[in-house]
Scaffold this motif. Structure first.
Motif, PDB file in Angstrom:
ATOM      1  N   ARG A  46       0.825  -1.218   0.000  1.00 21.63           N
ATOM      2  CA  ARG A  46       0.000   0.000   0.000  1.00 21.63           C
ATOM      3  C   ARG A  46       0.852   1.257   0.000  1.00 21.63           C
ATOM      4  O   ARG A  46       0.548   2.222  -0.707  1.00 21.63           O
ATOM      5  N   ALA A 106       2.441   1.573  -3.471  1.00 14.77           N
ATOM      6  CA  ALA A 106       1.402   1.950  -4.443  1.00 14.77           C
ATOM      7  C   ALA A 106       1.071   3.434  -4.311  1.00 14.77           C
ATOM      8  O   ALA A 106       0.971   4.152  -5.316  1.00 14.77           O
ATOM      9  N   ARG A 107       0.914   3.896  -3.090  1.00 18.56           N
ATOM     10  CA  ARG A 107       0.596   5.313  -2.858  1.00 18.56           C
ATOM     11  C   ARG A 107       1.736   6.198  -3.351  1.00 18.56           C
ATOM     12  O   ARG A 107       1.516   7.186  -4.036  1.00 18.56           O
ATOM     13  N   GLY A 130       1.797   6.165  -7.098  1.00 18.01           N
ATOM     14  CA  GLY A 130       0.563   6.659  -7.712  1.00 18.01           C
ATOM     15  C   GLY A 130      -0.198   5.621  -8.514  1.00 18.01           C
ATOM     16  O   GLY A 130      -0.815   5.950  -9.531  1.00 18.01           O
ATOM     17  N   VAL A 131      -0.168   4.370  -8.065  1.00 19.59           N
ATOM     18  CA  VAL A 131      -0.929   3.317  -8.737  1.00 19.59           C
ATOM     19  C   VAL A 131      -1.848   2.645  -7.731  1.00 19.59           C
ATOM     20  O   VAL A 131      -1.698   2.814  -6.523  1.00 19.59           O
ATOM     21  N   ASP A 132      -2.788   1.853  -8.254  1.00 14.76           N
ATOM     22  CA  ASP A 132      -3.731   1.213  -7.338  1.00 14.76           C
ATOM     23  C   ASP A 132      -3.107  -0.008  -6.660  1.00 14.76           C
ATOM     24  O   ASP A 132      -2.119  -0.575  -7.128  1.00 14.76           O
ATOM     25  N   ASN A 133      -3.697  -0.396  -5.551  1.00 13.71           N
ATOM     26  CA  ASN A 133      -3.169  -1.503  -4.747  1.00 13.71           C
ATOM     27  C   ASN A 133      -3.202  -2.832  -5.487  1.00 13.71           C
ATOM     28  O   ASN A 133      -2.320  -3.663  -5.299  1.00 13.71           O
ATOM     29  N   VAL A 134      -4.215  -3.039  -6.325  1.00 13.30           N
ATOM     30  CA  VAL A 134      -4.333  -4.312  -7.035  1.00 13.30           C
ATOM     31  C   VAL A 134      -3.139  -4.511  -7.969  1.00 13.30           C
ATOM     32  O   VAL A 134      -2.525  -5.581  -7.997  1.00 13.30           O
ATOM     33  N   MET A 135      -2.794  -3.469  -8.727  1.00 11.89           N
ATOM     34  CA  MET A 135      -1.644  -3.567  -9.616  1.00 11.89           C
ATOM     35  C   MET A 135      -0.372  -3.802  -8.808  1.00 11.89           C
ATOM     36  O   MET A 135       0.469  -4.622  -9.174  1.00 11.89           O
ATOM     37  N   GLU A 143      -0.081  -5.210  -5.909  1.00 15.07           N
ATOM     38  CA  GLU A 143      -0.071  -6.573  -5.372  1.00 15.07           C
ATOM     39  C   GLU A 143       0.444  -7.560  -6.412  1.00 15.07           C
ATOM     40  O   GLU A 143       1.188  -8.488  -6.082  1.00 15.07           O
TER      41      GLU A 143
END
Length: 185
Positions: free
Chosen positions: A72, A75-76, A79-84, A86
């Motif tokens: 997390r 990702a933050r 600047g990408v989402d958590n799913v990507m 992961e």
């Protein structure tokens, strides 16, 4: 507007002394500021809403693993989402044969060879290309790559519109083009 709704009066008729009196009523401990507990107690009593127990102790740090926190945070930061992120973390873990939490050159080399030369009849990846990619991914020059370094590099080379090799040749070409060939004089 919120204050007038809470006091059930139009804003035009609010009296400043009444506002101060309400403030003091809500500020149960007399500290001069209103805590969430003070406000929620007053709100629930005033508007006949059932007060829900405090769940703040339910949400403890042990509910989220250290790896999930890392994913997390990275990702933050990127600047990408958590799913990507992961998915990238799972790829990183597959490569981390020794479970050290970082990649060494040989572990990283596996990714590059499987990506750039996936078949036995594919051309071999030149050692200089592997070393160039290693220098790029090992941003701090430590000799190993942590997840944060890997994720930033992986997004650049594997989630763009171009293949890793196109990215590589683009970088090599841009560096050559930046050299001065001034022959005037």
């Amino acid at each position: 507007p919120l204050l007038s709704k809470l006091m059930r009066q139009p804003i035009s008729v609010l009296d400043s002394s009444e506002v101060a009196r309400k403030w003091d009523e809500i500020d149960a401990d007399g500290s001069g500021s209103i805590t969430w507990d003070e406000f929620s107690t007053w709100y629930c009593e005033t508007f006949g809403v059932e007060q829900i127990s405090d769940f703040s102790t339910f949400f403890t740090d042990d509910l989220i693993s250290e790896n999930d926190k890392l994913v997390r945070d990275v990702a933050r930061f990127l600047g990408v989402d958590n799913v990507m992120m992961e998915k990238i973390f799972n790829e990183f873990n597959k490569l981390d044969d020794d479970g050290s939490g970082s990649l060494e050159f040989e572990e990283f080399r596996q990714l590059m060879i499987s990506s750039l030369s996936p078949h036995k009849d594919s051309p071999q990846v030149p050692k200089t290309v592997l070393q160039k990619f290693w220098i790029d991914v090992d941003a701090d020059g430590s000799g190993s790559v942590n997840f944060s370094e890997f994720a930033a590099w992986y997004l650049k080379f594997f989630h763009g519109d171009t293949s890793p090799m196109e990215q590589y040749y683009s970088m090599v070409g841009s560096r050559r083009g930046s050299c001065s060939t001034d022959t005037a004089g």
